[in-house]
Motif scaffolding. Structure first.
Motif: not given
Length: 360
Positions: A282-299
């Protein structure tokens, strides 16, 4: 009157922060390009996941509807682009015809999913949406006979790149004396569309529709008693979330040049849901941070773990994917224990969870 005018002004630090963020976003692809084009592609995929997470956030975060088949709308958008802009059917339609078709069809599928699940909530809703996502993937995998529509498990290749007139985003060219590669072009396109989706999400959250979604999420019976048409609000949530998935799928197909059913598995749906939960539902900035972390961290792990093992042990003892999933699961467990509201939750959700914890 003067006090009111002064309080309505935007603080200078906000403008300075916006300018600095904009400068970083503009320079980022050229800085990463010095390391390698692969990191720009990773960043582009991270932006696609941001779009998907923002779309799922409307369904899960705003309306409180647990959707485990969200990746189906991603698949619909990708396959619409693939079928209308490739040699598969001999069609090479421009983006201004293909993109609206992908968005419209994804929204239609969102409504078709929403109609049979209007009375379901919680685990039952999750199971039905999970089945919907798998049905779409299985259809994509088997619609190659008796009429070849999706080319089955082989997928569709040679898909047209995103093109505006003669300006193609899939090839490098020199502009104003500066050489810009295809991934760098796609980065700026994805940034522009991501900012548009963020703007739409913010406007929806602060509108009457957003408040109605929040009411449905908190107590559907009370919302219905207050005169909110919960049926229409749920269908609208599914449709709006699906449109963002359709946009992301279209750009994925045009950027990759190839789509197949393997790209739209249940694992992808779970990953996008984890991005929303980890960042803060429900928090737009938090969702953006979560998406960036979980997509870049594995690489990042993939680039670090293998050289580390080779330098220490002389060989690769543990596969990077296994370590990635281990750390991924461990991080989710820690977040659920110590930060159940997410890494960057909204003030409302943080207050609600603290109140429930205090009552318990």
């Amino acid at each position: 009157m003067a006090i009111t005018q002064q309080s309505s002004r935007t603080p200078a630090r906000v403008w300075i922060g916006t300018f600095l963020i904009g400068a970083v976003l503009l320079a980022l692809p050229f800085v990463l390009g010095m390391v390698g084009q692969g990191w720009i592609r990773i960043l582009n995929f991270a932006l696609l996941y941001v779009m998907l997470a923002l779309g799922l956030n409307i369904v899960v975060g705003f309306a409180g509807l647990l959707d485990l088949g969200y990746i189906a709308f991603y698949a619909v958008g990708a396959y619409v682009w693939a079928m209308l802009a490739s040699p598969h059917f001999g069609l090479h339609l421009p983006f201004w015809a293909v993109l609206p078709a992908a968005i419209g069809l994804a929204a239609l599928f969102g409504i078709l999913l929403g109609i049979p699940v209007l009375r379901l909530r919680g685990d039952y809703l999750a199971i039905v949406t999970l089945g919907f996502g798998e049905i779409i993937r299985i259809f994509m995998n088997n619609l190659d006979a008796p009429v070849n529509i999706t080319n089955g498990p082989q997928g569709i290749n040679r898909i047209d790149t995103f093109k505006i007139g003669e300006f193609a985003f899939g090839r490098a060219e020199t502009l104003f004396g500066l050489r810009i590669t295809g991934p760098e072009k796609y980065y700026f396109l994805l940034i522009a569309l991501t900012l548009l989706i963020v703007f739409i999400s913010i406007r929806l959250q602060n509108s009457r529709i957003g408040r109605a979604w929040e009411a449905v999420r908190e107590d559907e019976i009370a919302a219905k008693a207050m005169g909110i048409n919960t049926r229409n609000m749920k269908l609208l949530a599914f449709a709006m979330g699906a449109t963002f998935g359709g946009v992301a799928g279209s750009l994925f197909a045009s950027m990759q040049g190839f789509v197949s059913p393997e790209s739209f598995s249940l694992t992808e749906s779970i990953s996008v849901l984890c991005m929303v939960v980890l960042g803060g539902m429900g928090h737009i900035p938090g969702v953006i941070v979560g998406a960036i972390l979980l997509s870049i961290f594995p690489e990042f792990l993939r680039a670090v773990v293998v050289p580390f093992q080779q330098s220490v042990f002389g060989e690769v003892l543990v596969d990077p994917d296994a370590i990635r999933m281990l750390l991924f699961g461990f991080a989710l467990v820690l977040v659920m224990i110590y930060r159940p509201e997410g890494l960057w939750p909204s003030a409302t959700r943080k207050r609600e969870l603290r109140a429930k914890k205090g009552a318990a």
